[in-house]
Write an enzyme that holds these catalytic residues in place. Structure first.
Site, PDB file in Angstrom:
ATOM      1  N   ASP A   1      58.763  49.061  17.998  1.00 46.10           N
ATOM      2  CA  ASP A   1      59.175  48.883  16.609  1.00 46.10           C
ATOM      3  C   ASP A   1      58.462  49.846  15.662  1.00 46.10           C
ATOM      4  O   ASP A   1      57.390  50.383  15.984  1.00 46.10           O
ATOM      5  CB  ASP A   1      58.872  47.456  16.145  1.00 46.10           C
ATOM      6  N   ASP A   2      59.071  50.021  14.493  1.00 45.20           N
ATOM      7  CA  ASP A   2      58.470  50.634  13.298  1.00 45.20           C
ATOM      8  C   ASP A   2      58.470  52.162  13.270  1.00 45.20           C
ATOM      9  O   ASP A   2      58.124  52.746  12.255  1.00 45.20           O
ATOM     10  CB  ASP A   2      57.035  50.141  13.061  1.00 45.20           C
TER      11      ASP A   2
ATOM     12  N   HIS B   1      65.739  48.981  12.957  1.00 49.65           N
ATOM     13  CA  HIS B   1      64.765  47.969  12.539  1.00 49.65           C
ATOM     14  C   HIS B   1      64.871  47.789  11.028  1.00 49.65           C
ATOM     15  O   HIS B   1      63.887  47.514  10.354  1.00 49.65           O
ATOM     16  CB  HIS B   1      63.355  48.424  12.936  1.00 49.65           C
TER      17      HIS B   1
ATOM     18  N   HIS C   1      62.098  47.881   6.333  1.00 51.12           N
ATOM     19  CA  HIS C   1      61.265  46.794   6.855  1.00 51.12           C
ATOM     20  C   HIS C   1      61.034  45.683   5.831  1.00 51.12           C
ATOM     21  O   HIS C   1      59.913  45.227   5.617  1.00 51.12           O
ATOM     22  CB  HIS C   1      59.916  47.323   7.347  1.00 51.12           C
TER      23      HIS C   1
ATOM     24  N   TYR D   1      59.974  40.959  11.245  1.00 53.40           N
ATOM     25  CA  TYR D   1      59.337  39.654  11.396  1.00 53.40           C
ATOM     26  C   TYR D   1      60.143  38.724  12.303  1.00 53.40           C
ATOM     27  O   TYR D   1      59.856  37.544  12.407  1.00 53.40           O
ATOM     28  CB  TYR D   1      59.111  38.970  10.047  1.00 53.40           C
TER      29      TYR D   1
ATOM     30  N   HIS E   1      54.602  48.415  19.287  1.00 52.88           N
ATOM     31  CA  HIS E   1      54.872  49.286  18.137  1.00 52.88           C
ATOM     32  C   HIS E   1      54.443  50.706  18.496  1.00 52.88           C
ATOM     33  O   HIS E   1      53.321  50.914  18.965  1.00 52.88           O
ATOM     34  CB  HIS E   1      54.117  48.794  16.895  1.00 52.88           C
TER      35      HIS E   1
END
Length: 393
Positions: A164-165, A215, A219, A256, A308
């Site tokens: 992620d991210d 994603h 965010h 989340y 991540h």
């Protein structure tokens, strides 16, 4: 009978016998020299056949191609699969459009006359160059690169590693190096804003066979947005990824892990399926390669593992757990590949956490109507998001 007649008859008999003997000797001699009448007939036929072969109508190259394009729909393929190549040429009335196909590693790839590419059974873990060459004398040729992966065995355990991210080149690129080396796959859930900053890194993810999902764009927690803001957040992320890799994503990881019925409806409207996780490494909390490695190695068949790719300490963890999972017998596949291998679907507007290797269908494909996927440690993901935004700036 007079003596003269007798002599004549004797002479005639002798002549006949001599002629017969000479004919026999001649016939034997002909056969020994291979020039019998039968051989001469056969030779005559061969000469006629050769003449016919040399008088066949030659290939018409009167209108040669001036442009040739060959497009592979994907930069990678697995053994056991086939790929229909898209072939086009100019002008449309070119008289000879036959192509000669070659592979940089002989015998690893075959291409049919209608452009269907098939990797050989022993071609896995190879990256090859496939070339199409015109046969009309135009000298045109097209070459593309193809990575070949092992065939997925549904009877063997598999896990889906997810990141992620990102993207964040300083860390993502080194993580990709590991997956490239071992011909392993993962799913990268990219932020739209980071994709716009670093499209080349996302392109590399895609070209190496990774699955690229969204994603969201920035965010934000989707369950706290109004309908128009929610729609915009999703649309912008999809647009950024399509611009970077040329195809729309089919999966989304909600920040989340937070979803509700409104989120799933908006996600479904964009043709996306939500994928959360079944194993959280909590890498953001431990900030330690050993801890992340140990957590990943607890994975079981069908798990979707959360990490991540913006953290430098995860580089070492990935370098260790990728080969160790493979040695332990796990297949490292994308989320979509794992679900397909298990006979489960990833339908738009649904939420998923893991596959169930013991059943043919997953009960989690039903749309959630509450924040089922929301984690209690949402502040950590917020920290990850701000960190990614800071590095992107």
């Amino acid at each position: 009978m007079s003596r003269g007649v007798k002599k004549f008859l004797q002479s005639a008999v002798i002549i006949v016998v001599v002629v017969i003997l000479l004919c026999g000797i001649y016939s034997i001699a002909k056969r020994l020299t291979g020039t019998s009448s039968t051989a001469a007939f056969s030779t005559g036929n061969k000469e006629e056949q050769a003449a016919e072969a040399t008088t066949e109508t030659p290939v018409d190259n009167s209108i040669p191609m001036t442009e040739l394009t060959v497009t592979a729909p994907e930069p990678t393929i697995r053994v056991g699969d086939t790929m229909q190549l898209a072939i086009s040429y100019e002008p449309q009335d070119a008289t000879n459009t036959a192509l000669k196909w070659t592979c940089s590693e002989e015998g690893l790839v075959e291409v049919s006359e209608d452009g269907v590419l098939t990797p050989s059974e022993d071609s896995a873990k190879n990256t090859v160059e496939v070339t199409a060459e015109a046969t009309d004398g135009s000298g045109l040729s097209v070459t593309f690169t193809l990575r070949i992966f092992e065939e997925i065995d549904p009877s063997r355990p598999m896990v889906a590693i997810t990141m992620d991210d990102g993207p964040y080149p300083e860390t993502t690129e080194q993580i990709l190096d590991v997956f490239e080396e071992y011909y392993a796959k993962a799913t990268f859930f990219c932020l739209g804003q980071n994709t716009e900053y670093y499209p080349e890194t996302v392109q590399r993810e895609y070209n190496l066979g990774m699955e690229v999902g969204t994603h969201t764009y920035s965010h934000v927690q989707l369950t706290k947005l109004g309908s128009s803001e929610l729609e915009d957040e999703i649309k912008k992320s999809v647009k950024a990824l399509k611009k970077a890799i040329g195809v729309k994503p089919s999966l989304m990881r909600p920040p989340y892990g937070s979803v509700n019925s409104e989120v799933l409806e908006a996600v479904g409207d964009q043709g996306l399926c939500c994928v959360n996780w079944s194993l959280d490494t909590e890498d953001w909390k431990t900030k330690n390669a050993d801890a992340t490695y140990s957590m990943v190695m607890t994975a079981t068949d069908g798990d979707v593992v959360l990490l991540h790719d913006i953290h430098d300490y995860n580089i070492e963890a990935v370098q260790r757990f990728v080969p160790d999972l493979i040695e332990a017998g796990y297949q490292l596949v994308t989320v979509s590949e794992m679900y397909e291998a298990r006979g489960e679907t990833l339908d738009p507007g649904t939420i998923h956490y893991r596959t169930d290797p013991t059943t043919e269908a997953s009960s989690e494909t039903e749309a959630a109507d509450s924040e089922d996927g929301a984690e209690t440690t949402t502040s950590s993901d917020a920290e990850d998001s701000s960190s990614a935004e800071d590095t992107a700036e």
